[in-house]
Design an enzyme around this catalytic site. Structure first.
Site, short mmCIF file in Angstrom:
data_model
loop_
_atom_site.label_atom_id
_atom_site.label_comp_id
_atom_site.label_asym_id
_atom_site.label_seq_id
_atom_site.Cartn_x
_atom_site.Cartn_y
_atom_site.Cartn_z
N ARG A 92 -0.41 14.38 12.78
CA ARG A 92 0.10 14.12 11.42
C ARG A 92 0.25 15.41 10.61
O ARG A 92 -0.43 15.64 9.63
CB ARG A 92 -0.80 13.10 10.73
CG ARG A 92 -0.85 11.84 11.56
CD ARG A 92 -1.18 10.59 10.88
NE ARG A 92 -0.36 10.23 9.76
CZ ARG A 92 -0.70 9.20 8.98
NH1 ARG A 92 -1.79 8.55 9.20
NH2 ARG A 92 0.05 8.89 7.94
N PRO A 93 1.15 16.27 11.05
CA PRO A 93 1.39 17.55 10.37
C PRO A 93 2.01 17.34 8.99
O PRO A 93 2.50 16.24 8.68
CB PRO A 93 2.35 18.26 11.29
CG PRO A 93 3.04 17.18 12.04
CD PRO A 93 2.04 16.07 12.19
N ASP B 130 4.36 0.48 12.03
CA ASP B 130 3.16 -0.11 11.44
C ASP B 130 2.97 -1.57 11.83
O ASP B 130 1.95 -2.17 11.50
CB ASP B 130 3.18 0.02 9.92
CG ASP B 130 3.04 1.46 9.48
OD1 ASP B 130 3.28 1.74 8.29
OD2 ASP B 130 2.72 2.31 10.33
N LEU C 79 6.72 19.73 7.12
CA LEU C 79 7.99 19.41 6.45
C LEU C 79 7.80 19.28 4.93
O LEU C 79 8.69 19.60 4.15
CB LEU C 79 8.60 18.15 7.04
CG LEU C 79 8.88 18.23 8.55
CD1 LEU C 79 9.47 16.92 9.05
CD2 LEU C 79 9.80 19.41 8.88
N CYS D 249 -5.76 12.56 12.42
CA CYS D 249 -6.36 11.23 12.26
C CYS D 249 -6.16 10.52 13.58
O CYS D 249 -5.57 11.04 14.50
CB CYS D 249 -5.73 10.48 11.09
SG CYS D 249 -4.16 9.76 11.49
N ARG E 64 -8.70 -0.74 4.46
CA ARG E 64 -7.85 0.31 3.87
C ARG E 64 -6.48 -0.24 3.49
O ARG E 64 -5.86 0.23 2.55
CB ARG E 64 -7.66 1.46 4.88
CG ARG E 64 -8.89 2.28 5.13
CD ARG E 64 -8.55 3.51 5.94
NE ARG E 64 -7.47 4.27 5.29
CZ ARG E 64 -6.93 5.36 5.82
NH1 ARG E 64 -7.34 5.80 6.99
NH2 ARG E 64 -5.98 6.02 5.19
N ILE F 3 7.24 7.10 17.00
CA ILE F 3 6.88 7.80 15.77
C ILE F 3 5.58 8.57 15.92
O ILE F 3 5.49 9.75 15.59
CB ILE F 3 6.75 6.80 14.59
CG1 ILE F 3 8.03 5.97 14.43
CG2 ILE F 3 6.37 7.54 13.31
CD1 ILE F 3 9.26 6.75 13.98
N LYS G 147 0.85 -1.21 0.00
CA LYS G 147 0.00 0.00 0.00
C LYS G 147 0.88 1.25 0.00
O LYS G 147 0.66 2.17 -0.79
CB LYS G 147 -0.88 0.01 1.25
CG LYS G 147 -1.57 1.35 1.52
CD LYS G 147 -2.48 1.33 2.73
CE LYS G 147 -1.77 1.57 4.02
NZ LYS G 147 -1.45 2.98 4.32
N ASN G 148 1.91 1.26 0.87
CA ASN G 148 2.68 2.49 1.04
C ASN G 148 3.73 2.70 -0.04
O ASN G 148 4.45 3.70 -0.01
CB ASN G 148 3.29 2.52 2.45
CG ASN G 148 2.22 2.71 3.50
OD1 ASN G 148 1.07 3.03 3.17
ND2 ASN G 148 2.55 2.47 4.76
C1 EPZ Z 1 4.10 6.97 6.45
O1 EPZ Z 1 3.29 7.99 7.00
C2 EPZ Z 1 3.21 5.75 6.34
N1 EPZ Z 1 2.12 6.04 5.40
C3 EPZ Z 1 2.64 5.37 7.70
O2 EPZ Z 1 1.89 4.18 7.54
C4 EPZ Z 1 3.81 5.10 8.65
O3 EPZ Z 1 3.30 4.86 9.95
C5 EPZ Z 1 4.76 6.31 8.69
O4 EPZ Z 1 5.19 6.65 7.35
C6 EPZ Z 1 6.00 6.02 9.52
O5 EPZ Z 1 6.67 4.90 9.00
C7 EPZ Z 1 2.37 6.06 4.07
O6 EPZ Z 1 3.49 5.81 3.63
C8 EPZ Z 1 1.21 6.37 3.17
P1 EPZ Z 1 6.02 10.37 8.54
P2 EPZ Z 1 3.82 9.52 7.01
O7 EPZ Z 1 5.91 11.63 7.77
O8 EPZ Z 1 4.73 9.74 5.87
C9 EPZ Z 1 6.22 13.77 11.85
C10 EPZ Z 1 0.02 2.77 7.72
O9 EPZ Z 1 -0.42 2.19 8.72
N2 EPZ Z 1 6.01 14.70 10.73
O10 EPZ Z 1 7.17 9.46 8.28
O11 EPZ Z 1 2.61 10.37 7.18
C11 EPZ Z 1 4.99 12.91 12.11
O12 EPZ Z 1 4.10 13.59 13.01
C12 EPZ Z 1 0.47 4.21 7.81
O13 EPZ Z 1 0.18 2.22 6.59
C13 EPZ Z 1 6.05 16.08 11.00
O14 EPZ Z 1 6.24 16.51 12.14
O15 EPZ Z 1 4.67 9.54 8.35
C14 EPZ Z 1 5.57 11.67 12.73
O16 EPZ Z 1 5.78 11.90 14.13
C15 EPZ Z 1 0.12 4.83 9.16
N3 EPZ Z 1 5.87 16.94 9.96
C16 EPZ Z 1 6.95 11.53 12.06
O17 EPZ Z 1 7.22 12.81 11.47
C17 EPZ Z 1 5.66 16.51 8.67
O18 EPZ Z 1 5.53 17.36 7.75
C18 EPZ Z 1 7.01 10.50 10.96
O19 EPZ Z 1 5.93 10.73 10.09
C19 EPZ Z 1 5.62 15.12 8.43
C20 EPZ Z 1 5.81 14.24 9.47
#
Ligand code: EPZ
Length: 424
Positions: free
Chosen positions: A127-128, A312, A131, A122, A404, A334, A23-24
Site C-alpha cells: 500500500r504505497p 472490497d 502517487l 498492512c 473497522r 488490485i 466508510k470510504n
Molecule cells: C481505497 O484504498 C479503499 N480505501 C480500499 O478499501 C480499496 O480496496 C481500494 O481503494 C481499491 O478500491 C479507502 O477508500 C479508504 P488505491 P486506496 O490507491 O486508495 C496502488 C476497504 O476494505 N497504489 O486505489 O489505498 C496500490 O498498491 C479498503 O474498505 C500505488 O502503487 O487504494 C494498489 O495496487 C481496503 N501507489 C492500487 O494502486 C499509490 O500511491 C490501488 O490502490 C497508491 C496506490
C-alpha cells in the site's frame, strides 16, 4: 483476549437491512473539513472504528467535532477547524488506518505544511503512497521523506497542474483533488478514479464553494478558488456493506431488502456477476431486494477499479463461490496479498487453490463450522458469511477487523432472523 463472534449455522437471512453511510466516503469527507475555517456538517455517518480513528486524528490537529447520534447507526458530525494548530499525523494513529494520509492534501492546500507518518504496510499489501506524493509535488509542494515521516510544504501555495496517474488510485485521486481546490489555477487529473466515493467528495467540495467538474469520469478538472465555506452534506450509502448483505442472501438461500440507495448503479459489475451466480435482484423503494434462487452457479471474476468488480467484495464473493456447483476463478488485480481469508475458509472445508493473485474455487456441498481468525476487514466479513452457511459452530477471532468497516452487524442480522453472539 480479543473480541470473538460465535455463529451456529446453518441460518437463513430473511428481512430488511438499512445500509449505513459509506466508510470510504466518510473518511475523505471528514478530512475535507480541514479545507475551510468554516464548519462542515456531515450527516448519515456510520459510527465505525475507522471513522472514530479519523476523528481522533482531526482532534489531534485541533479540529473540534460535535457529534449527534440520530440513531444507533447514523450520526451527524459537525467539525470546526478554525483552530488547527498542529500539522502532524503521528505514527500511532496512521499505523491504525492508512486513510490518515488523506489529511495531506487539505493541510497542504490550506496551511502550506503537513507531516504525515509513513503508514507502513498492512495485511493486504504494501500500500504505497508514492502517487499521492508525486501529485503534491506536481502541484509545487516540497516533499521530503525523513525519520519515517513525509515532510511536505508549500510556502508559496500550490499551483494547478496536469497530473496523469499511471495507475488508478482512489485515495490518491481524493488527496490530490483536495489539494487542488485551493491551488492557484487549474488542475487536470487524468486516469482519475471513478468510484462513487470520489463523486460524493467532489459534490461536497462543490457545495463548499470548490469548482470541480468531470468527477465520476477518468478526467477531473479543478479550478482553484480562494476559500471554501460551510455546508451540510449527507454521506452516500456504503455499497460494500450492501454487497456483503446481498451475498448473505445468496449464501444462506435467503432474502434481504437493502434500503438506503440505488445499489444497482452503485454496484453495476457486482450485480451483473451475482445475477450470473443465481441471485435475483428486484428494485424496491429506496433500495434493492436480493433473493436466492436456491442455486449457486460458478463464475469467473476479475477485480477492477470502478465500474469494474470491487476488490472490497472479493473475499465475500469467494465465500459464496465455495458452495457453487462447479469451478470458479477469481483474479485479484488490485492488491498483491488479498487472499488471507483462503486459509480460514479452507479450515471450514472450502476447496481453493491459489496461484499468485489467482484463486481457483472448486465448489463443495457444504462447509463445516470451525474456529477461524479474521485477518483484515473484508476477510472478516467473508468468515461471517461462510459461518452463516456452515453446519455447526464457528468462532471467529480478532473481529476488531470487522468493526473497522461494519457497524451494528449483530443488530442488523438479528433484524433478519439471524443470531450471532459476540464474546468479548
Ligand atoms: C481505497 O484504498 C479503499 N480505501 C480500499 O478499501 C480499496 O480496496 C481500494 O481503494 C481499491 O478500491 C479507502 O477508500 C479508504 P488505491 P486506496 O490507491 O486508495 C496502488 C476497504 O476494505 N497504489 O486505489 O489505498 C496500490 O498498491 C479498503 O474498505 C500505488 O502503487 O487504494 C494498489 O495496487 C481496503 N501507489 C492500487 O494502486 C499509490 O500511491 C490501488 O490502490 C497508491 C496506490
Amino acid at each position: 483476549m480479543t473480541a470473538k463472534i460465535e455463529i451456529v449455522g446453518p441460518q437463513r437471512i430473511n428481512g430488511t437491512v438499512h445500509i449505513s453511510g459509506a466508510k470510504n466516503a466518510a473518511l475523505p469527507l471528514l478530512a475535507a473539513s480541514l479545507l475551510s475555517d468554516d464548519s462542515l456538517t456531515l450527516k448519515n455517518v456510520s459510527p465505525l472504528v475507522d471513522v472514530k480513528t479519523m476523528l481522533n486524528l482531526l482532534e489531534e490537529l485541533g479540529a473540534v467535532p460535535h457529534i449527534t447520534s440520530d440513531s444507533l447507526d447514523f450520526q451527524t458530525i459537525s467539525l470546526k477547524t478554525d483552530s488547527i494548530d498542529n500539522f502532524t499525523a503521528p505514527y500511532e494513529i496512521v499505523k491504525k488506518m492508512r486513510a490518515s494520509i488523506l489529511i495531506l492534501g487539505p493541510l497542504l492546500s490550506r496551511f502550506g505544511m503537513c507531516m504525515v507518518s509513513l503508514p507502513g504496510g498492512c495485511s493486504i499489501g504494501v500500500r504505497p503512497i508514492d502517487l499521492h506524493l508525486k501529485g503534491m509535488q506536481a502541484l509545487g509542494a516540497n516533499v521530503d521523506l525523513r525519520d519515517g515521516y513525509v515532510h511536505a510544504s508549500a510556502p508559496h501555495g500550490l499551483k494547478g497542474a496536469e497530473i496523469d496517474f499511471p495507475i488508478v488510485t482512489v485515495t490518491g485521486t481524493e488527496n490530490v483533488m483536495m489539494a487542488a481546490v485551493l491551488a492557484s489555477g487549474t488542475t487536470v487529473l487524468k486516469n482519475a478514479a471513478r468510484e462513487p466515493e470520489i463523486v460524493d467528495l467532489a459534490n461536497c467540495l462543490n457545495k463548499m464553494g470548490a469548482d470541480i467538474s468531470g468527477h465520476g469520469t477518468s478526467t477531473i478538472v479543478i479550478n482553484g478558488v480562494n476559500s471554501l465555506h460551510h455546508t451540510e452534506h449527507s454521506v452516500i450509502p456504503d455499497r460494500i456493506e450492501a454487497g456483503t448483505y446481498a451475498i448473505a442472501a445468496g449464501i444462506t438461500n435467503g432474502c434481504v431488502n437493502l434500503i438506503g440507495g440505488d445499489f444497482r448503479s452503485l454496484l453495476p459489475s457486482f450485480v451483473e456477476k451475482m445475477e450470473q451466480v443465481g441471485l435475483i435482484f428486484t428494485d424496491i423503494d429506496n433500495g434493492l431486494r436480493v433473493e436466492s434462487s436456491g442455486h449457486i452457479a460458478p463464475v469467473d471474476i476479475q477485480t477492477e477499479s470502478y465500474p469494474g468488480f470491487p476488490t472490497d467484495l472479493q473475499a465475500q464473493t469467494m465465500a459464496l463461490l465455495c458452495l457453487a456447483d462447479g469451478e470458479s476463478n477469481i483474479q485479484e488485480n488490485i492488491w498483491e496479498n488479498r487472499f488471507m481469508h483462503v486459509a480460514e475458509l479452507s479450515r471450514m472445508g472450502a476447496n481453493i487453490e491459489i496461484h499468485n493473485a489467482h484463486a481457483k474455487i472448486i465448489g463443495v456441498n457444504g462447509l463445516k463450522g470451525a474456529p477461524v481468525m479474521a485477518t483484515d476487514l473484508r476477510a472478516s466479513s467473508s468468515l461471517v458469511l461462510s459461518a452463516l452457511a456452515a453446519n455447526g459452530k464457528t468462532v471467529i477471532d480478532r473481529v476488531y477487523h470487522l468493526d473497522r468497516g461494519y457497524s451494528c452487524v449483530k443488530e442488523k442480522l438479528a433484524g433478519c432472523g439471524v443470531v450471532i453472539d459476540r464474546i468479548q
